[in-house]
Scaffold this motif. Sequence first.
Motif, PDB file in Angstrom:
ATOM      1  N   LYS A   1      -5.100  -6.601  -0.033  1.00  0.00           N
ATOM      2  CA  LYS A   1      -5.268  -5.371  -0.810  1.00  0.00           C
ATOM      3  C   LYS A   1      -5.778  -5.676  -2.212  1.00  0.00           C
ATOM      4  O   LYS A   1      -6.699  -5.017  -2.713  1.00  0.00           O
ATOM      5  CB  LYS A   1      -3.943  -4.613  -0.884  1.00  0.00           C
ATOM      6  CG  LYS A   1      -4.044  -3.300  -1.632  1.00  0.00           C
ATOM      7  CD  LYS A   1      -2.702  -2.583  -1.687  1.00  0.00           C
ATOM      8  CE  LYS A   1      -2.807  -1.285  -2.490  1.00  0.00           C
ATOM      9  NZ  LYS A   1      -1.498  -0.583  -2.572  1.00  0.00           N
ATOM     10  N   GLU A   2      -5.185  -6.661  -2.855  1.00  0.00           N
ATOM     11  CA  GLU A   2      -5.614  -7.049  -4.211  1.00  0.00           C
ATOM     12  C   GLU A   2      -6.778  -8.035  -4.172  1.00  0.00           C
ATOM     13  O   GLU A   2      -7.348  -8.368  -5.203  1.00  0.00           O
ATOM     14  CB  GLU A   2      -4.441  -7.668  -4.977  1.00  0.00           C
ATOM     15  CG  GLU A   2      -3.267  -6.719  -5.202  1.00  0.00           C
ATOM     16  CD  GLU A   2      -3.610  -5.580  -6.137  1.00  0.00           C
ATOM     17  OE1 GLU A   2      -4.691  -5.623  -6.777  1.00  0.00           O
ATOM     18  OE2 GLU A   2      -2.806  -4.654  -6.246  1.00  0.00           O
TER      19      GLU A   2
ATOM     20  N   ASP B   1      -3.270 -11.894  -0.532  1.00  0.00           N
ATOM     21  CA  ASP B   1      -3.073 -10.445  -0.633  1.00  0.00           C
ATOM     22  C   ASP B   1      -4.421  -9.773  -0.406  1.00  0.00           C
ATOM     23  O   ASP B   1      -5.279  -9.768  -1.289  1.00  0.00           O
ATOM     24  CB  ASP B   1      -2.515 -10.087  -2.009  1.00  0.00           C
ATOM     25  CG  ASP B   1      -2.113  -8.618  -2.119  1.00  0.00           C
ATOM     26  OD1 ASP B   1      -2.740  -7.777  -1.442  1.00  0.00           O
ATOM     27  OD2 ASP B   1      -1.181  -8.306  -2.883  1.00  0.00           O
TER      28      ASP B   1
END
Length: 238
Positions: A131-132, A129
Amino acid sequence: MAKNLLKILAIFFVGMAGGIFGQEIFWPYFVKRPLFYKYQLDKTPIYVTEKKEVKIQENTALKDAISKVEKTVVFIRTKTKTEKILEGSGFILTSDGLIITLAEIVPEGSKISLFVEGEIFSPQILKRDLKENLALLKIEKKNLSTTGLFNFEKLKLGERVFLIGNYFENGNVKKFVDEGIVKSFDQNKIETNIRSSKEILGTPLFDIEGNLLGINFLTKEGKVISIPVTKIRSFSNL
């Protein structure tokens, strides 16, 4: 008047002489008698203040926590498509080989070497991920060392914390430890006062009992920030 003064002086000198006799002759003789010797009455009592006791307990707790979790921290070395070398750490989530780290350490298409307990693995990337900034890896090894996950609802400002990381030096993987306190936190990040000169990427952040509190990364300004354990739980479905 003169007689009273002489009496006072006489009492004073007699008392002083008695005190010297008691301290230098009578008391040493008294405490060495068989009846009282075993009590060691001549020993000066030693007092440890509460502050020192707390400090000793904290240092012991930190050493115990480090010993408990050091095997849960792995070293990751990645060669990207452009031949760039990335290094950082990761954390063993489960005893059957699930490992959490930063997505930026294991970019797509890179060759990953994961060092665990003296062995080198080529892990499978299960999830990434961007974004995270989290990645979930898997290696084929059982009975790995693990530790608990922190209850984020109990986190408080000033909480004593520490991180453990790995770095590569002279062909060997070495570990380092840094400690500090929690300065601020919310659901998205944890900020501590730790400022490490070592490779901080992917290092796990632990509380004083050795529970995982977060995974560390660096901001553009060079601050050490942790991705909270709540996000790690959600990402890895634990």
